[in-house]
Write a protein that holds these residues in place. Structure first.
Motif, PDB file in Angstrom:
ATOM      1  N   PHE A 658       4.284   3.454  -4.217  1.00  6.72           N
ATOM      2  CA  PHE A 658       3.499   5.305  -3.987  1.00  6.72           C
ATOM      3  C   PHE A 658       3.864   5.310  -2.675  1.00  6.72           C
ATOM      4  O   PHE A 658       3.427   6.038  -1.458  1.00  6.72           O
ATOM      5  N   SER A 659       5.450   6.168  -2.951  1.00  6.35           N
ATOM      6  CA  SER A 659       5.859   6.397  -2.123  1.00  6.35           C
ATOM      7  C   SER A 659       5.576   7.952  -2.444  1.00  6.35           C
ATOM      8  O   SER A 659       5.888   8.522  -0.823  1.00  6.35           O
ATOM      9  N   GLU A 660       4.517   8.730  -2.863  1.00 10.33           N
ATOM     10  CA  GLU A 660       4.317   9.952  -2.711  1.00 10.33           C
ATOM     11  C   GLU A 660       3.066  10.040  -2.260  1.00 10.33           C
ATOM     12  O   GLU A 660       2.979  11.288  -1.968  1.00 10.33           O
ATOM     13  N   LEU A 661       2.398   9.523  -1.783  1.00 15.18           N
ATOM     14  CA  LEU A 661       0.746   9.078  -1.356  1.00 15.18           C
ATOM     15  C   LEU A 661       0.799   9.059   0.217  1.00 15.18           C
ATOM     16  O   LEU A 661       2.405   9.317   1.140  1.00 15.18           O
ATOM     17  N   LYS A 674      -5.974  -2.832  10.844  1.00 13.18           N
ATOM     18  CA  LYS A 674      -4.584  -2.868  10.921  1.00 13.18           C
ATOM     19  C   LYS A 674      -3.720  -3.813   9.517  1.00 13.18           C
ATOM     20  O   LYS A 674      -2.398  -3.142   8.528  1.00 13.18           O
ATOM     21  N   TYR A 675      -4.111  -4.281   9.287  1.00 13.97           N
ATOM     22  CA  TYR A 675      -4.012  -5.076   7.568  1.00 13.97           C
ATOM     23  C   TYR A 675      -4.147  -4.423   6.468  1.00 13.97           C
ATOM     24  O   TYR A 675      -3.219  -4.040   5.445  1.00 13.97           O
ATOM     25  N   LEU A 676      -5.156  -3.793   6.178  1.00 13.97           N
ATOM     26  CA  LEU A 676      -5.476  -2.505   5.402  1.00 13.97           C
ATOM     27  C   LEU A 676      -4.187  -1.378   5.170  1.00 13.97           C
ATOM     28  O   LEU A 676      -3.257  -1.325   3.967  1.00 13.97           O
ATOM     29  N   ALA A 677      -3.758  -1.030   6.477  1.00 14.20           N
ATOM     30  CA  ALA A 677      -2.774   0.515   6.734  1.00 14.20           C
ATOM     31  C   ALA A 677      -1.545  -0.063   6.557  1.00 14.20           C
ATOM     32  O   ALA A 677      -0.051   0.087   5.668  1.00 14.20           O
ATOM     33  N   LYS A 678      -1.090  -1.919   7.253  1.00 15.85           N
ATOM     34  CA  LYS A 678       0.831  -2.591   6.577  1.00 15.85           C
ATOM     35  C   LYS A 678       0.396  -2.805   4.797  1.00 15.85           C
ATOM     36  O   LYS A 678       1.847  -2.931   5.152  1.00 15.85           O
ATOM     37  N   THR A 679      -0.329  -3.293   4.356  1.00 16.77           N
ATOM     38  CA  THR A 679      -0.251  -3.100   3.394  1.00 16.77           C
ATOM     39  C   THR A 679      -0.777  -1.271   2.387  1.00 16.77           C
ATOM     40  O   THR A 679       0.624  -1.953   1.691  1.00 16.77           O
ATOM     41  N   ILE A 680      -0.702  -0.682   2.124  1.00 16.66           N
ATOM     42  CA  ILE A 680      -0.202   0.753   1.833  1.00 16.66           C
ATOM     43  C   ILE A 680       1.078   1.020   2.573  1.00 16.66           C
ATOM     44  O   ILE A 680       1.829   1.090   1.648  1.00 16.66           O
ATOM     45  N   ALA A 681       1.446   0.718   4.057  1.00 18.10           N
ATOM     46  CA  ALA A 681       2.973   0.920   3.856  1.00 18.10           C
ATOM     47  C   ALA A 681       3.727   0.277   3.173  1.00 18.10           C
ATOM     48  O   ALA A 681       4.705   0.746   3.053  1.00 18.10           O
ATOM     49  N   SER A 682       3.601  -1.184   3.061  1.00 22.56           N
ATOM     50  CA  SER A 682       4.675  -1.582   2.604  1.00 22.56           C
ATOM     51  C   SER A 682       4.871  -1.284   0.762  1.00 22.56           C
ATOM     52  O   SER A 682       6.098  -1.546   0.420  1.00 22.56           O
ATOM     53  N   TRP A 683       4.026  -0.200   0.366  1.00 18.67           N
ATOM     54  CA  TRP A 683       4.325  -0.009  -0.957  1.00 18.67           C
ATOM     55  C   TRP A 683       4.769   1.567  -0.717  1.00 18.67           C
ATOM     56  O   TRP A 683       4.328   2.121  -1.406  1.00 18.67           O
ATOM     57  N   ASN A 684       5.225   1.400   0.226  1.00 18.28           N
ATOM     58  CA  ASN A 684       5.905   2.646   0.659  1.00 18.28           C
ATOM     59  C   ASN A 684       5.667   4.096   0.807  1.00 18.28           C
ATOM     60  O   ASN A 684       6.106   5.157   1.092  1.00 18.28           O
ATOM     61  N   SER A 774      -5.009  -5.938  -4.967  1.00 19.65           N
ATOM     62  CA  SER A 774      -5.734  -5.723  -6.588  1.00 19.65           C
ATOM     63  C   SER A 774      -6.309  -4.857  -6.647  1.00 19.65           C
ATOM     64  O   SER A 774      -5.719  -3.985  -7.360  1.00 19.65           O
ATOM     65  N   ASP A 775      -7.569  -5.011  -6.192  1.00 17.61           N
ATOM     66  CA  ASP A 775      -8.900  -3.807  -6.309  1.00 17.61           C
ATOM     67  C   ASP A 775      -7.322  -2.667  -5.610  1.00 17.61           C
ATOM     68  O   ASP A 775      -7.979  -1.251  -5.476  1.00 17.61           O
ATOM     69  N   LEU A 776      -6.842  -2.568  -4.387  1.00 15.44           N
ATOM     70  CA  LEU A 776      -7.004  -1.382  -3.152  1.00 15.44           C
ATOM     71  C   LEU A 776      -6.174  -0.768  -4.120  1.00 15.44           C
ATOM     72  O   LEU A 776      -5.055   0.753  -4.364  1.00 15.44           O
ATOM     73  N   SER A 777      -4.697  -1.440  -4.766  1.00 16.73           N
ATOM     74  CA  SER A 777      -3.684  -0.486  -5.926  1.00 16.73           C
ATOM     75  C   SER A 777      -3.806  -0.105  -7.082  1.00 16.73           C
ATOM     76  O   SER A 777      -3.743   0.784  -7.455  1.00 16.73           O
TER      77      SER A 777
END
Length: 927
Positions: A658-661, A674-684, A774-777
């Motif tokens: 999700f590099s465009e987000l 922090k876990y939520l932010a770290k997870t989204i950041a790992s998806w670029n 998976s739900d977040l993705s």
């Protein structure tokens, strides 16, 4: 003096040192030479004195008066005088004040007699079979030196490709010494002969062409001639008997045979030493064993101990001397009176029917204590002078403790069986109670009646949970606990359990946070059900015993240095931390005992049978893991789990793009934010955090001023110190109504959401926490799809069907499969065999391969192995491979998985099954 030192039986003559004319001779010389052909013998003797190279040095010494008495000990030289052959020992002497030579003649026959006497002496010498090899080596070296007249004779033994001198006999000094080592790598030709020949005679080291390298070695020692006889045992080269001469020497066949026999004696001595060492080690082994070896003679009804090892003192309390030959007590006297008939009966069966004894029975020790022993023995019939002897050889061991454990185990199994039966008996009526309660709750009831019914339901559920724990515990105790061995996602298991308990946590007003490493979403191999059961017990306890604060679940993994079929071995580290009541230090050691609680009030307040932690501990140990705990009373507890699991068939982590987000995360709980932010950041994605409403509004203003407004804002809607709807309006005022910005609402799982919020066009949806990756993705994916029309996001490959490679040799089946795949929205490239599939995978990147197993040229099994081994050079060696095969027998699925395939569809392929399979793998690939 020289004549006196000679042997009267040997021919002796004194000759002029210059001419060789006889000056004096004894009767033995006259009889041996002059009596037969006087003139010819004298002329032959003169020629020998004047021409023999071996005698020249002594002759020259005599002529110049350079001699001592020790010169008479020079070695003899081979010579031929007429028909006589043997050896001559020259000694320089003065005869009537003139230089002369005394020649002592040793016939070959006399040498043979000496050699035979030496061999006879060695054969009767007990040192050869004593096991003392150094002593035997000294005796052999002395025999070699004295019998062959060698200046030195030694024994050299092989150690790490080096011949090490064990002992050398110096004939002149009549003493032993030890020379240095001899590196065999430096003299390869010589050593090759030692490994292959019976003996290695060297006449002259200076002129031996094959062994030219020995001259340099022996020159410092003054050695010219050698006789080396290899020592071999069982065909293995062990060393060499080495005889050394200071002058060149022609070795006779008799001498060669004598040397070879000496090497045989050395081999016998080595064998005896090995045997003695083996017996010594065996004796030490037997004495160190936790039992007693024995040998007894059976003459019914008498059993006589002939040998018993020292271990008998620990078992019976008696020493070997007290047992042997019934010196103080007979063996049957120590057998418990109630077991004598059993022991005699088994012994009789052994003697009459040759049945080995495998028996446990009781004995009475010297101190009166009764012990259980186990006897394992067999019959040996020995031929003796009077008659055959029936011998029983075997072993005694004390099994008293094992018997006690077995009795305790039987009692435990009986208890477990009772618990199992009781649980099953109670479960049947309990299921009826729960079922009827559910039916009652579905009917119209007065408020008080519904309250009573719900109380019955809760009590029945609680009782059923206790019974299930008892049933599981009884299975573990009885050793009947089974484990699955399947692929699963550890991340999904942890997320599911946390989601279940988040409802209870919310009701209690505590926060349940989750923190999982980003690489945890790949598949692993094990039993997800048992792991889920362990987590339910531990996370459930954490929520149960925490009334304020939070419960945090963390998970990371490490790779163990171990592989199986190319797959990694992982160790998962799970930490469950709470801010609950804690555990007193003196109660920690009882924490994992069955039916135990921290104190009696725990059961009254929180319920439960006290089995959850005991079951979890035992399950983890059965899986090769462990559980630890840190706790402080009143401050909370932390449980630490270590679970070993193998890498699954598809270990690729969940990594969507999700590099465009650009996303702003507002969440008041630090761990969850922090876990939520770290997870989204790992998806670029670009991610920023805010922990308070004020900080959130400040970041939105900054983004608006900079023209870098966020595409998505995830907003915590469980505000205690702010009105969430007012807060949303404040954010809209900052953003402006014309901006295309989406809001995602963060709610605890199980929360009730206002319909007005869900109908707001800027509200993209709800994400519940604890966050499931998976739900977040899926949520982010839906946002991207809904924004295509507005042009905010660029359309990606994840929004279309997959690129599928189909390997199928039958044209009809190929056509059917292509139609099915295209009807499901996928793009297909079809090939006829495994070789063509490899070629296609080298040229293009596919999402997935459908692989037939039976194909010409290269079948699906071989093609899959090549893909996984990377030997074929395909672009993606980890591409998912799904077998499509008509083989549907037991074991066919395992055969496909062993070849490196990930999944299995049986022919004929139904489109419903194909759709489910592809949807499952498409979801995995999109991660």
């Amino acid at each position: 003096t020289a004549i006196a030192r000679g042997d009267a039986n040997e021919p002796v003559v004194i000759v002029d040192a210059s001419t060789g004319e006889p000056l004096w001779y004894n009767r033995a010389f006259e009889n041996s030479f002059l009596a037969v052909d006087r003139e010819a013998s004298i002329e032959a003797m003169k020629a020998v004195v004047q021409k023999d190279k071996g005698i020249q040095a002594t002759r020259n010494a005599s002529l110049f008066g350079q001699f001592t008495e020790e010169d008479s000990l020079d070695p003899p030289f081979s010579a031929y005088i007429g028909r006589w052959s043997g050896r001559i020992r020259p000694t320089p002497v003065l005869w009537k004040e003139k230089p002369a030579l005394m020649l002592s003649f040793v016939s070959a026959t006399l040498e043979l007699v000496r050699q035979r006497e030496a061999l006879q002496q060695l054969s009767s010498d007990p040192v050869i079979s004593s096991g003392d090899f150094p002593a035997a080596a000294r005796a052999i070296a002395r025999a070699a030196g004295e019998s062959l007249g060698s200046v030195r004779a030694g024994i050299w033994m092989l150690e790490n490709n080096v011949l090490a001198n064990l002992v050398t006999y110096d004939r002149k000094a009549k003493a032993f010494d030890c020379q240095h080592h001899f590196d065999m790598n430096i003299y390869p030709l010589y050593c090759k002969m030692l490994f292959t020949d019976r003996y290695v005679p060297v006449r002259d080291t200076h002129s031996e062409k094959v062994l030219w390298d020995l001259a340099a070695y022996y020159k410092p020692f003054g050695i010219r001639a050698l006789l080396d006889c290899p020592i071999r045992l069982g065909g293995v080269f062990l060393g060499v008997v080495c005889c050394e001469h200071e002058e060149p020497r022609d070795w006779t066949q008799e001498e060669l045979a004598f040397g070879a026999t000496l090497s045989d004696f050395a081999a016998m001595a080595v064998g005896a030493a090995n045997l003695h060492e083996s017996e010594r080690r065996m004796s030490m082994l037997i004495s160190n064993l936790p039992g007693a070896a024995f040998r007894c003679r059976v003459e019914f009804p008498v059993i006589t101990i002939e040998y018993i090892s020292d271990g008998c003192k620990d078992i019976f309390g008696y020493t070997p001397d007290e047992f042997i030959e019934n010196n103080t007590i007979s063996f049957m006297d120590v057998v418990h009176p109630d077991d004598i008939e059993k022991v005699l009966g088994n012994t009789s069966n052994t003697v009459t029917q040759y049945i080995p004894i495998d028996l446990s029975y009781r004995i009475v020790k010297k101190n009166g204590e009764t012990r259980w022993i186990w006897e394992r023995s067999r019959l040996v019939v020995e031929k003796r002078k009077e008659s055959d002897a029936y011998i029983i050889e075997g072993f005694f061991s004390d099994i008293t403790e094992r018997r006690r454990l077995e009795e305790a185990e039987l009692a435990s199994q009986a208890k477990s069986q009772f618990l199992t039966n009781m649980s099953h008996e109670i479960r049947t009526p309990m299921n009826a109670v729960i079922g009827l309660t559910d039916i009652l709750l579905a009917t119209d009831q007065a408020p008080l009646q519904r309250q009573y019914t719900e109380t019955i339901k809760q009590s029945a559920d609680s009782l059923l949970g206790i019974l299930n724990d008892i049933l599981d515990f009884s299975k573990i105790e009885a050793g009947r606990m089974d484990f699955e061995d399947i692929d699963f996602s550890m991340q999904s298991v942890i997320e599911d359990v946390c989601e279940v308990f988040s409802v209870d946590a919310r009701k209690k007003g505590i926060h349940l946070g989750l923190e999982i490493d980003a690489d945890m979403s790949g598949m692993v191999h094990g039993d997800p059900g048992r792991i889920r059961q362990i987590l339910v017990n531990l996370i459930g306890n954490a929520v149960k015993f925490t009334d304020r604060g939070e419960v945090i679940v963390r998970c990371r993994r490490s790779i163990v240095d171990e592989k199986k079929k190319g797959r990694n071995r992982y160790l998962f580290h799970i930490e469950i931390q709470d801010t609950g009541i804690g555990i007193p230090p003196d109660r920690l050691r009882k924490l994992f005992e069955a039916f135990s609680q921290v104190d009696s009030s725990t059961t009254r307040k929180h319920g439960g049978a006290g089995l959850g932690l005991a079951i979890s501990d035992k399950l983890l140990k059965l899986m090769g893991g462990e559980i630890k705990v840190r706790s402080e009373e009143g401050e909370g507890s932390t449980f630490l789990l270590e679970i070993p699991l193998w890498e699954g068939s598809n270990p690729v982590p969940f990594r969507p793009d999700f590099s465009e987000l650009s996303v702003l995360v507002f969440q008041k709980f630090d761990v969850s934010r922090k876990y939520l932010a770290k997870t989204i950041a790992s998806w670029n994605s670009r991610v920023e955090e805010a922990s308070t409403p004020e900080e959130c509004l400040d970041k939105i203003r900054q983004a608006s001023d900079n023209g870098t407004m966020y595409d998505l804002m995830l907003i915590d809607m469980e505000g205690e110190d702010y009105d969430t709807e007012i807060f949303l309006n404040d954010m809209r005022d900052v953003i402006g109504k014309d901006d295309d910005v989406y809001f995602g609402l963060l709610y605890p799982f199980g929360s009730t959401i206002s319909e007005s919020l869900l109908n707001d066009p800027n509200i993209a949806g709800v994400v519940t926490y604890p966050i499931k990756a998976s739900d977040l993705s899926n949520f982010l994916h839906r946002i991207r799809q809904s924004a295509h029309a507005s042009g905010i996001f660029k359309k990606t490959d994840t929004d279309v069907g997959m690129e599928v490679l189909l390997a199928e040799d039958t044209k009809i089946n190929q056509m059917v499969a292509v139609n099915q795949l295209e009807s499901l929205g996928h793009h297909v490239v079809a090939v006829d065999n495994g070789s063509l599939a490899l070629a296609a995978l080298r040229e293009k990147t596919f999402d997935l391969v459908l692989m037939d197993c039976q194909m010409p040229e290269m079948d699906g099994y071989q093609a899959s192995r090549l893909i996984r081994s990377q030997a074929a050079g395909v672009l993606n060696p980890r591409i998912p491979i799904i077998a499509m095969t008509a083989n549907a027998m037991k074991g066919d699925r395992e055969k496909c998985l062993d070849a490196g395939m990930n999944d299995y569809i049986c022919k004929p392929v139904r489109i419903e099954d194909l759709k489910k399979c592809l949807e499952r793998w498409q979801a995995i690939i999109r991660r």
